[in-house]
Design an enzyme around this catalytic site. Structure first.
Site, PDB file in Angstrom:
ATOM      1  N   ARG A  92      67.780  67.414  24.739  1.00 44.51           N
ATOM      2  CA  ARG A  92      67.315  66.873  26.015  1.00 44.51           C
ATOM      3  C   ARG A  92      67.808  65.427  26.132  1.00 44.51           C
ATOM      4  NH1 ARG A  92      62.040  64.163  27.321  1.00 44.51           N
ATOM      5  NH2 ARG A  92      62.076  63.996  29.588  1.00 44.51           N
ATOM      6  N   HIS A 136      65.088  59.046  33.797  1.00 47.04           N
ATOM      7  CA  HIS A 136      64.288  58.514  32.692  1.00 47.04           C
ATOM      8  C   HIS A 136      64.282  56.992  32.871  1.00 47.04           C
ATOM      9  CE1 HIS A 136      62.692  59.711  28.506  1.00 47.04           C
ATOM     10  NE2 HIS A 136      62.379  58.431  28.664  1.00 47.04           N
ATOM     11  N   GLU A 181      57.979  61.389  32.910  1.00 47.41           N
ATOM     12  CA  GLU A 181      56.769  60.558  32.878  1.00 47.41           C
ATOM     13  C   GLU A 181      56.614  59.635  34.083  1.00 47.41           C
ATOM     14  OE1 GLU A 181      56.372  58.535  29.143  1.00 47.41           O
ATOM     15  OE2 GLU A 181      56.370  60.382  27.985  1.00 47.41           O
ATOM     16  N   ASN A 309      54.950  65.736  27.638  1.00 43.47           N
ATOM     17  CA  ASN A 309      55.145  64.796  26.533  1.00 43.47           C
ATOM     18  C   ASN A 309      53.779  64.460  25.979  1.00 43.47           C
ATOM     19  OD1 ASN A 309      57.796  64.853  27.258  1.00 43.47           O
ATOM     20  ND2 ASN A 309      57.926  62.702  27.898  1.00 43.47           N
ATOM     21  N   TYR A 311      51.660  62.362  22.916  1.00 47.16           N
ATOM     22  CA  TYR A 311      51.654  61.395  21.814  1.00 47.16           C
ATOM     23  C   TYR A 311      50.273  61.143  21.221  1.00 47.16           C
ATOM     24  CZ  TYR A 311      56.528  60.462  22.764  1.00 47.16           C
ATOM     25  OH  TYR A 311      57.875  60.610  22.904  1.00 47.16           O
ATOM     26  N   GLU A 382      58.602  66.045  24.643  1.00 47.52           N
ATOM     27  CA  GLU A 382      58.628  64.927  23.694  1.00 47.52           C
ATOM     28  C   GLU A 382      57.365  64.958  22.856  1.00 47.52           C
ATOM     29  OE1 GLU A 382      59.028  60.929  25.267  1.00 47.52           O
ATOM     30  OE2 GLU A 382      60.604  61.581  26.644  1.00 47.52           O
TER      31      GLU A 382
HETATM   32  C1  FCB Z   1      57.752  58.128  26.065  1.00 51.24           C
HETATM   33  C2  FCB Z   1      59.111  57.925  26.700  1.00 51.24           C
HETATM   34  C3  FCB Z   1      60.239  57.807  25.713  1.00 51.24           C
HETATM   35  C4  FCB Z   1      59.837  57.024  24.492  1.00 51.24           C
HETATM   36  C5  FCB Z   1      58.560  57.581  23.906  1.00 51.24           C
HETATM   37  C6  FCB Z   1      58.120  56.892  22.652  1.00 51.24           C
HETATM   38  O1  FCB Z   1      56.774  57.599  26.884  1.00 51.24           O
HETATM   39  O2  FCB Z   1      59.394  58.970  27.579  1.00 51.24           O
HETATM   40  O3  FCB Z   1      61.347  57.254  26.374  1.00 51.24           O
HETATM   41  O4  FCB Z   1      59.736  55.691  24.806  1.00 51.24           O
HETATM   42  O5  FCB Z   1      57.542  57.481  24.855  1.00 51.24           O
END
Ligand code: FCB
Length: 477
Positions: A92, A136, A181, A309, A311, A382
């Site tokens: 990607r 992006h 995002e 995405n 995290y 992600e």
């Molecule tokens: C996300 C972004 C990516 C990177 C990661 C850690 O928010 O999409 O570009 O910065 O975090």
């Protein structure tokens, strides 16, 4: 470079029966144009908001910029070879808007398009499925000068740009993500201002969020018309939002932050409406007068896939007089109308970003989207972690990052077992890169990058991931 065909013994893969993923599961890694390409002024590319922002004193750590980054623009064939050695099924990447349409309007820049044509050809030659993200975060600077995402016209410009990329690459690229995002573009770019273009106005952030989604919908329509066979989607960064206690005020704080972080985008894109409670929460900030008849129909144009995405999790509590915000992306101005909500840290292990590690949150997020919003195939577009790495004898051992991937892949597997149609997973990131406001100080890569020599060293997490891909699974614990 080490040979991933004969990885050293790394952890959990060595024992036990397999936790197998469905056949055809799309194993990948992700990057973004401004974070890796460099060559900022080459091949006809003109500045984006991130060039301007990173070249403005005080905006990024140590004044780091993406001028050179990982020099991927010049090293692309080697980087694709590296992906092939790791066995990636998909990659990607994002297209830099000002590289293919300098200034953001008018004709395409052939040299820019040719670069991405070579990327796609190289990937296909190595049996790696290209997954293209159109946006992006690198808005051409002249479009920002004309008002940026808070201005409605930017949505139309984005659809024109999408059409131009589809005309050039649509015959070879199957998977298309419109936006990466949009929460970050809107609320970090125009709310807190910690991201480009660095503006700080809650009303602008809300307008930007709407026009980003409008641009997404218009781009979907343009792409659909150009390539009826394409798989189209958007990528949202989603967070479970948990109240710090059962107290009604904490539960309400969680509702508010969930509205801004998640439902602001999920509801318009997948249901064609804004949540009523979110509009009420935002009433001091925006009257939503920028929303025109028909916009929500465009915004909710049918998709083929949804990218998520993931995290971390937000744990929040009701306001307390004089409490300080705790992290840059928790700055109050990213939460217009709810600035006084407190973000609580639980004391659980964190990454080098200070983001709490919470793999069960991935299961929750995937299940929620599937249960509440859509039957569409989902992809984790992600997921990953920053940790401090050290090179010892030409090797990088990164057990913390490996453990993060391992835990989140187990969560992904649990979601699939619970019935979520999760079809693929992209590690963030293929290699260390320019981490936005943090510059080169945060390393998310599975591949280490020495920014002086541009040497790449696959870390132990990369060798481990190669083995996961090869086996299409992990050992059960
Ligand atoms: C996300 C972004 C990516 C990177 C990661 C850690 O928010 O999409 O570009 O910065 O975090």
């Amino acid at each position: 470079m080490s040979n991933p065909a004969s990885p050293p013994a790394v952890g959990v893969l060595d024992q036990g029966p397999e936790l197998t993923f469905p056949p055809g599961f799309l194993w990948g890694a992700a990057t973004a144009a401004y974070q890796i390409e460099g060559a900022a002024a080459e091949g006809g590319r003109t500045p984006s908001i991130w060039d301007t922002f990173s070249h403005t004193a005080g905006r990024t750590v140590a004044g780091h910029t993406g001028d050179v980054a990982c020099d991927h623009y010049h090293r692309m064939p080697d980087d694709v070879r590296l992906m092939a050695e790791l066995g990636l099924k998909s990659y990607r990447f994002s297209v830099s808007w000002p590289r293919v349409q300098p200034g953001g309007t008018g004709a395409a820049n052939q040299e820019g398009l040719d670069f991405y044509r070579r990327v796609v050809d190289e990937l296909l030659a190595h049996d790696i499925e290209p997954w293209l993200t159109l946006y992006h975060w690198d808005l051409p600077q002249p479009l920002e000068d004309a008002g940026g995402w808070p201005a409605r016209d930017t949505a139309a410009r984005f659809a024109d740009y999408a059409q131009l990329v589809a005309a050039a690459l649509g015959d070879r690229v199957r998977y298309w993500t419109t936006l990466n995002e949009p929460w970050c573009s809107a609320f970090l770019g125009y709310g807190s201002g910690v991201h480009a273009p660095g503006r700080s106005d809650g009303g602008d952030a809300v307008r930007a969020g709407h026009h980003l989604m409008l641009g997404h919908g218009l781009a979907v329509q343009a792409l659909r018309a150009a390539r009826p066979d394409a798989q189209l989607g958007i990528t949202l960064n989603l967070y479970p939002v948990t109240p710090a206690s059962d107290a009604a005020a904490d539960v309400d704080a969680a509702r508010r932050i969930d509205g801004l972080a998640n439902r602001f985008f999920l509801d318009p894109v997948l249901r064609g409406s804004y949540p009523a409670d979110l509009r009420t929460d935002l009433r001091e900030v925006s009257d939503f007068g920028h929303v025109r008849d028909g916009d929500l129909t465009i915004i909710s144009s049918p998709l083929d896939v949804v990218g998520i995405n993931y995290y971390s999790r937000h744990v929040v509590a009701a306001p307390v007089e004089g409490a300080e915000p705790e992290a840059y992306w928790r700055s109050p101005s990213c939460w217009p109308g709810s600035e006084d909500v407190r973000f609580v840290t639980r004391g659980v292990p964190v990454t080098d970003m200070d983001w709490e590690i919470d793999a069960p949150g991935l299961v929750e997020t995937l299940e929620r989207v599937h249960r509440e919003y859509t039957d569409l195939p989902l992809y984790v577009t992600e997921n990953g972690s920053a940790f401090v790495d050290t090179v010892v004898d030409g090797q990088v051992d990164d057990p913390d990052r490996l453990a993060y991937f391992d835990a989140h892949l187990r969560a992904a597997h649990a979601a699939i077992s619970a019935g979520v149609p999760l079809k693929g997973y992209f590690a963030w990131s293929l290699m260390d890169n320019f981490e936005w406001a943090w510059g080169y100080t945060k390393r998310f890569g599975m591949v280490h990058v020495d920014y002086d020599s541009q040497a790449r060293i696959p870390k132990s997490s990369a060798r481990w991931y190669a083995e996961v891909i090869r086996r299409n699974g992990l050992a059960a614990q």
